[in-house]
Write a protein that holds these residues in place. Structure first.
Motif, short mmCIF file in Angstrom:
data_model
loop_
_atom_site.label_atom_id
_atom_site.label_comp_id
_atom_site.label_asym_id
_atom_site.label_seq_id
_atom_site.Cartn_x
_atom_site.Cartn_y
_atom_site.Cartn_z
N PHE A 27 36.63 11.02 45.79
CA PHE A 27 37.26 12.34 45.89
C PHE A 27 37.01 13.03 47.22
N PHE A 28 37.96 13.92 47.54
CA PHE A 28 37.85 14.76 48.74
C PHE A 28 38.45 16.10 48.36
N MET A 29 38.37 17.08 49.26
CA MET A 29 38.86 18.42 48.93
C MET A 29 39.82 18.95 49.97
N LYS A 30 40.68 19.85 49.51
CA LYS A 30 41.55 20.60 50.41
C LYS A 30 41.26 22.08 50.17
N PRO A 31 41.41 22.91 51.20
CA PRO A 31 41.20 24.35 51.01
C PRO A 31 42.45 25.02 50.43
N GLU A 32 42.28 26.25 50.01
CA GLU A 32 43.39 27.03 49.44
C GLU A 32 44.56 27.16 50.43
N THR A 33 44.25 27.19 51.72
CA THR A 33 45.31 27.35 52.73
C THR A 33 46.20 26.12 52.84
N ALA A 34 45.84 25.04 52.14
CA ALA A 34 46.69 23.84 52.16
C ALA A 34 47.93 24.01 51.27
N ILE A 35 47.90 24.98 50.38
CA ILE A 35 48.95 25.04 49.34
C ILE A 35 50.30 25.52 49.88
N ILE A 36 51.34 24.81 49.46
CA ILE A 36 52.73 25.26 49.62
C ILE A 36 53.27 25.46 48.21
N ARG A 37 53.78 26.67 47.94
CA ARG A 37 54.34 26.97 46.61
C ARG A 37 55.83 27.28 46.72
N ASN A 38 56.46 27.43 45.56
CA ASN A 38 57.82 27.97 45.46
C ASN A 38 58.85 27.16 46.26
N ASN A 39 58.64 25.85 46.34
CA ASN A 39 59.60 24.97 47.03
C ASN A 39 59.81 25.36 48.49
N LEU A 40 58.81 25.98 49.09
CA LEU A 40 58.91 26.31 50.52
C LEU A 40 58.80 25.01 51.33
N PRO A 41 59.32 25.02 52.57
CA PRO A 41 59.32 23.77 53.34
C PRO A 41 57.93 23.35 53.83
N PHE A 42 57.84 22.06 54.16
CA PHE A 42 56.65 21.51 54.82
C PHE A 42 56.99 21.42 56.30
N PHE A 43 56.16 22.01 57.13
CA PHE A 43 56.39 21.94 58.57
C PHE A 43 55.58 20.79 59.16
N TYR A 44 56.30 19.83 59.74
CA TYR A 44 55.66 18.62 60.29
C TYR A 44 54.68 19.03 61.38
N PRO A 45 53.39 18.73 61.21
CA PRO A 45 52.40 19.23 62.19
C PRO A 45 52.45 18.45 63.50
N GLY A 46 52.16 19.15 64.58
CA GLY A 46 52.25 18.54 65.92
C GLY A 46 51.15 17.52 66.20
N PHE A 47 50.08 17.52 65.38
CA PHE A 47 48.94 16.66 65.71
C PHE A 47 49.05 15.25 65.13
N SER A 48 50.12 14.98 64.39
CA SER A 48 50.26 13.65 63.78
C SER A 48 51.63 13.07 64.06
N GLU A 49 51.68 11.74 64.14
CA GLU A 49 52.98 11.07 64.27
C GLU A 49 53.28 10.20 63.07
N LYS A 50 52.44 10.34 62.03
CA LYS A 50 52.64 9.51 60.84
C LYS A 50 52.17 10.27 59.61
N ILE A 51 53.00 11.22 59.18
CA ILE A 51 52.68 11.95 57.95
C ILE A 51 53.28 11.17 56.78
N HIS A 52 52.43 10.89 55.80
CA HIS A 52 52.88 10.21 54.57
C HIS A 52 53.00 11.21 53.43
N TYR A 53 53.95 10.96 52.53
CA TYR A 53 54.02 11.68 51.25
C TYR A 53 53.20 10.90 50.23
N GLU A 54 52.59 11.62 49.29
CA GLU A 54 51.92 11.01 48.12
C GLU A 54 52.20 11.91 46.93
#
Ligand code: MG
Length: 203
Positions: A27-54
């Motif tokens: 196990f690992f943890m994410k902070p509360e600021t990681a949450i996206i609610r209400n079907n809001l978009p995911f903004f592709y972060p500039g620090f990665s070139e390989k974001i995976h969905y899970e």
């Protein structure tokens, strides 16, 4: 609140990432600021070139607990939803190689999209909940909670040995096989038992 996430809880996913099948939950943890609610978009972060969905089933904790026995674990969560554990796989691969923690690959802002939650009593069998993820209209992940290596109750019991669970905490229970890369303008739709419950666009 906090988000506890389980890694490698489906055999086929552990194999696709060439990871060992764990003897105990990872196990690992994410902070509360990681949450996206209400079907809001995911903004592709500039620090990665390989974001995976899970795509993952997510438990919502309804009672304060520590050292919870497996037998009573079911009384500590009352709702189930779907989550997307967005992962910077390029960064995670680098962390794994160097034996470093995963936080920068897993815990960044926006890395945990969640659906609305459903009363767990609406499900006939918690150990056989079907769920899936469509990417641009095509099914890419499809599984059942029956395929988990560790059951919901085993996970709750294990986590609570180390971390006190509090009301409102979320537990991401691991992703099945079929993870893959995201691109800007992709559309993700997640389903529980054929009901669309989450919709996220990538911007
Ligand atoms: Mg995951």
């Amino acid at each position: 609140m906090k988000i506890l996430c389980i890694g490698r809880n489906y055999r086929a996913h552990a194999e696709e990432l060439k990871s060992e099948i764990p003897k105990e939950p990872v196990f690992f943890m994410k902070p509360e600021t990681a949450i996206i609610r209400n079907n809001l978009p995911f903004f592709y972060p500039g620090f990665s070139e390989k974001i995976h969905y899970e795509v993952e089933l997510v438990l919502k904790i309804c009672k304060l607990g520590k050292h919870i026995s497996e037998k009573f674990a079911h009384t500590y969560y009352d709702q189930i939803g779907i989550g997307l554990d967005f992962t910077a796989r390029d960064i995670q691969e680098n962390c794994k190689k160097k034996g470093l923690p995963w936080e920068i690959a897993k815990a960044f802002d926006g890395s945990a999209a969640i659906s609305n939650f459903v009363d767990k009593n609406k499900f006939k069998d918690l150990n056989n909940i079907n769920f899936s993820l469509n990417l641009n209209g095509k099914t890419v992940q499809k599984a059942s909670s029956s395929q988990m290596i560790f059951t919901f109750d085993q996970l709750i019991s294990y986590l609570s040995k180390f971390v006190t669970l509090k009301i409102g905490d979320l537990v991401f229970t691991g992703t099945p096989s079929g993870v893959g890369e995201l691109h800007i303008n992709d559309q993700l739709e997640a389903y529980i038992e054929n009901e669309k419950i989450l919709n996220v666009n990538v911007k």
